[in-house]
Structures are given as C-alpha cells and as structure tokens.
Design an enzyme around this catalytic site. Sequence first.
Site, mmCIF file in Angstrom:
data_model
loop_
_atom_site.group_PDB
_atom_site.id
_atom_site.type_symbol
_atom_site.label_atom_id
_atom_site.label_comp_id
_atom_site.label_asym_id
_atom_site.label_seq_id
_atom_site.Cartn_x
_atom_site.Cartn_y
_atom_site.Cartn_z
ATOM 1 N N CYS A 52 -55.171 -68.460 38.055
ATOM 2 C CA CYS A 52 -54.418 -67.948 37.515
ATOM 3 C C CYS A 52 -53.660 -68.346 35.990
ATOM 4 C CB CYS A 52 -52.405 -67.729 38.413
ATOM 5 S SG CYS A 52 -51.883 -66.500 36.974
ATOM 6 N N ASP A 59 -57.229 -69.354 42.015
ATOM 7 C CA ASP A 59 -57.276 -67.909 43.027
ATOM 8 C C ASP A 59 -57.959 -68.092 43.415
ATOM 9 O OD1 ASP A 59 -54.253 -66.337 42.416
ATOM 10 O OD2 ASP A 59 -55.635 -66.048 39.929
#
Length: 154
Positions: A52, A59
């Site tokens: 992120c 992620d």
Amino acid sequence: MSKTDVSGLSQLGQKVDLPADPDAALLERVPSSHAGTDFVVRFTAPEFTSLCPMTGQPDFAHIVIDYIPNGWLVESKSLKLYLHSFRNHGAFHEDCTIDIAKRLVDLLEPKWLRIGAYWYPRGGIPIDVFWQTGDAPQGVWIPEQGVQPYRGRG
C-alpha cells in the site's frame, strides 16, 4: 515440431537477482512457433504481493492474465521476476493491475489481452480490477477466469 528461438534471452537458465522494482525488471519475449494460429495463453499468479503506498502494508491478489499472441510470447521466468518486483513497490491496486497489463501489451503487441486482479480485502472491502484491450476475437476458446467473488463469512 518447431523449436522456439531463445537466442535473445538473457535471464532464462541464468542466476538472476530479483529486480528492486517493476521499472527495473526486464521482461523478455520469444517468437511464437505458431504464428497465424489463434490460441490463448494464461498466466496465473495466485500469490501476488505489492505494498500500500500510504501505509506500507502488504496487499495480496490472485492475478489472471490471458492473451492471444500476435507473433510473440512472454518468457515466463522474466514475467515471474517482473511480478515479484512488486513485493516492495508501493502502488494502489488499480495502478499495479493496469501497469502490468500495459507493460505486457507494449512488449507483446498481442491480438488480445485481459487481466483480472482479484485483491484480498483490507478493511472488509475487496478491490478487484479488470481490463482488456478490446473484444475477444471470434472463434477462440477463452475460458472464464474461474475466481470466485469474495464472500466473506456469508
């Protein structure tokens, strides 16, 4: 049976360091031995990771890439290294997905390409990203990507 020309490759069969980021990754291609025949190539990356850009937290996504070659095939080791280069790269889900697709289109100039990025939820909201170059050519079998939508506990 024809033999694929691998003379221009620099990574296959060699020890290669992981690229530090996607821009540093070298994507390589080989000529298709079946030019003039429409067929679908599918790559699945079930454990794709990026960061992120705001929090630096990882992620995760399940990415499926389908394409119909137009003379070129992506060399799979270079694709694996390219996808792995996102592990320490901060970008939003949409940016990662579309950057991957556009880089492959620039490299391969395929007849058709689509990408489905099925991102695991953070804070309960999955952000899935889908893109393709246009309508799929007629007469080519293109199976569904087969990734179920996120259901949570329901």
